[in-house]
Design an enzyme around this catalytic site. Structure first.
Site, PDB file in Angstrom:
ATOM      1  N   ASP A  73       0.829  -1.212   0.000  1.00 43.29           N
ATOM      2  CA  ASP A  73       0.000   0.000   0.000  1.00 43.29           C
ATOM      3  C   ASP A  73       0.863   1.261   0.000  1.00 43.29           C
ATOM      4  O   ASP A  73       1.954   1.264   0.570  1.00 43.29           O
ATOM      5  CB  ASP A  73      -0.894  -0.034   1.248  1.00 43.29           C
ATOM      6  CG  ASP A  73      -2.077   0.917   1.126  1.00 43.29           C
ATOM      7  OD1 ASP A  73      -2.305   1.455   0.022  1.00 43.29           O
ATOM      8  OD2 ASP A  73      -2.763   1.120   2.141  1.00 43.29           O
ATOM      9  N   HIS A 109       2.861   3.402  -9.050  1.00 45.23           N
ATOM     10  CA  HIS A 109       2.735   1.952  -9.246  1.00 45.23           C
ATOM     11  C   HIS A 109       3.998   1.391  -9.926  1.00 45.23           C
ATOM     12  O   HIS A 109       4.432   0.278  -9.621  1.00 45.23           O
ATOM     13  CB  HIS A 109       1.497   1.635 -10.089  1.00 45.23           C
ATOM     14  CG  HIS A 109       0.198   1.967  -9.396  1.00 45.23           C
ATOM     15  ND1 HIS A 109      -0.060   1.626  -8.095  1.00 45.23           N
ATOM     16  CD2 HIS A 109      -0.916   2.632  -9.831  1.00 45.23           C
ATOM     17  CE1 HIS A 109      -1.268   2.045  -7.749  1.00 45.23           C
ATOM     18  NE2 HIS A 109      -1.803   2.668  -8.783  1.00 45.23           N
ATOM     19  N   LEU A 166      11.478 -20.182  -4.305  1.00 43.85           N
ATOM     20  CA  LEU A 166      10.462 -19.302  -3.720  1.00 43.85           C
ATOM     21  C   LEU A 166       9.150 -19.344  -4.518  1.00 43.85           C
ATOM     22  O   LEU A 166       9.156 -19.207  -5.746  1.00 43.85           O
ATOM     23  CB  LEU A 166      11.014 -17.867  -3.710  1.00 43.85           C
ATOM     24  CG  LEU A 166      10.072 -16.762  -3.254  1.00 43.85           C
ATOM     25  CD1 LEU A 166       9.787 -16.874  -1.757  1.00 43.85           C
ATOM     26  CD2 LEU A 166      10.684 -15.391  -3.567  1.00 43.85           C
TER      27      LEU A 166
HETATM   28  C1  FPP Z   1      -2.004   0.154  -3.325  1.00 43.91           C
HETATM   29  O1  FPP Z   1      -1.522   1.490  -3.299  1.00 43.91           O
HETATM   30  C2  FPP Z   1      -1.446  -0.517  -4.474  1.00 43.91           C
HETATM   31  C3  FPP Z   1      -2.180  -1.092  -5.471  1.00 43.91           C
HETATM   32  C4  FPP Z   1      -3.650  -1.106  -5.485  1.00 43.91           C
HETATM   33  C5  FPP Z   1      -1.517  -1.718  -6.631  1.00 43.91           C
HETATM   34  C6  FPP Z   1      -0.280  -2.471  -6.311  1.00 43.91           C
HETATM   35  C7  FPP Z   1       0.517  -2.568  -7.554  1.00 43.91           C
HETATM   36  C8  FPP Z   1       1.866  -2.592  -7.610  1.00 43.91           C
HETATM   37  C9  FPP Z   1       2.745  -2.653  -6.422  1.00 43.91           C
HETATM   38  C10 FPP Z   1       2.595  -2.545  -8.905  1.00 43.91           C
HETATM   39  C11 FPP Z   1       2.113  -3.424 -10.004  1.00 43.91           C
HETATM   40  C12 FPP Z   1       2.073  -4.851  -9.656  1.00 43.91           C
HETATM   41  C13 FPP Z   1       2.716  -5.834 -10.300  1.00 43.91           C
HETATM   42  C14 FPP Z   1       2.446  -7.216  -9.878  1.00 43.91           C
HETATM   43  C15 FPP Z   1       3.686  -5.611 -11.363  1.00 43.91           C
HETATM   44  P1  FPP Z   1      -2.559   2.656  -3.548  1.00 43.91           P
HETATM   45  O2  FPP Z   1      -2.626   2.929  -5.007  1.00 43.91           O
HETATM   46  O3  FPP Z   1      -3.867   2.320  -2.920  1.00 43.91           O
HETATM   47  O4  FPP Z   1      -1.848   3.839  -2.793  1.00 43.91           O
HETATM   48  P2  FPP Z   1      -2.554   4.982  -1.951  1.00 43.91           P
HETATM   49  O5  FPP Z   1      -3.330   4.292  -0.843  1.00 43.91           O
HETATM   50  O6  FPP Z   1      -1.394   5.759  -1.428  1.00 43.91           O
HETATM   51  O7  FPP Z   1      -3.418   5.749  -2.897  1.00 43.91           O
END
Ligand code: FPP
Length: 238
Positions: free
Chosen positions: A22, A39, A133
């Site tokens: 997150d 992201h 893993l």
């Molecule tokens: C949460 O942060 C994150 C997500 C919903 C997406 C997670 C994706 C990645 C880490 C990268 C892409 C994944 C792969 C597998 C290549 P948020 O967007 O909710 O952040 P915020 O709460 O600060 O708005």
């Protein structure tokens, strides 16, 4: 003085580490960048986590990459996530194969774009023989949906009068090949589980870190495991 990594007790490792990645959006906003850029940096942090987990010989890592609730985000952000995912596997799959990583997908395929299903299928298939893993990409994943789907699948093939059990639930979940979660880490300072691996986390230790996911480094994993190793896990006993 021993390094953080050397302070990890290799005899007491969590078998399965689940991570709620997150904070990508807040990380980007605080730098005046787009959420997609957040992201992108978040995807880079995944490789750092995988390398640290490989180095420690952890059995399994689950990554919450897209929840069943994330469809409520703007289509442009969702599209950017799919682009990123495809680029991630294009670039990293050969590296994962070389490192012996076995890829799993947890989540519903319904609604996932065909190109995303294709890269996931390829990654799962090409790493199926790997013994290192296990990395479980949770995409279009929601624990309640997983549990309902598992029960329905079981019910379709159950014999008349057959009863359901915890063991059968384990066998019908997406995570059937993975051990229960021992350690759940959530970054960004939020302290909730957000419909992630509810069944599998029954006895997990939870660690909430302030760091935003794009800034996650191996040292955060080492610290979380050292903290995990200090916990007294009683599993309901004394
Ligand atoms: C949460 O942060 C994150 C997500 C919903 C997406 C997670 C994706 C990645 C880490 C990268 C892409 C994944 C792969 C597998 C290549 P948020 O967007 O909710 O952040 P915020 O709460 O600060 O708005």
């Amino acid at each position: 003085m021993p390094s953080l990594r050397d302070s990890v007790d290799r005899e007491l490792l969590p078998q399965h580490v689940a991570v709620i990645m997150d904070g990508n959006g807040r990380w980007a906003k605080s730098r005046g960048l787009s959420r997609a850029e957040g992201h992108r940096k978040g995807a880079e942090a995944i490789e750092k986590l995988m390398d640290a987990a490989l180095e420690l010989s952890i059995n399994s890592v689950s990554l919450y990459a897209f929840s069943t609730e994330n469809w409520s985000r703007p289509p442009a952000e969702i599209g950017a996530l799919w682009d990123l995912l495809c680029a991630f596997f294009d670039e990293k799959l050969p590296i994962m194969i070389e490192k012996g990583v076995r890829v799993y997908h947890s989540g519903s395929r319904k609604k996932l774009p065909a190109r995303v299903c294709r890269v996931l299928d390829e990654a799962v298939l090409r790493t199926a023989g790997n013994k290192g893993l296990k990395v479980n990409f949770c995409l279009n994943y929601g624990a309640r949906q997983e549990i309902v789907t598992a029960v329905n699948h079981w019910a379709k093939q159950a014999k008349p009068g057959e009863s359901f059990s915890e063991k059968k639930m384990d066998e019908f979940l997406y995570t059937r090949d993975l051990p229960d979660v021992d350690l759940l880490i959530r970054t960004s300072g939020e302290c909730r589980i957000s419909n992630f691996l509810l069944w599998q986390c029954a006895y997990a230790e939870f660690i909430f870190l302030k760091v935003m996911w794009p800034d996650f480094r191996s040292s955060h994993l080492y610290r979380a495991i050292i903290e995990f190793q200090k916990r007294n896990r009683r599993f309901g006993g004394l």
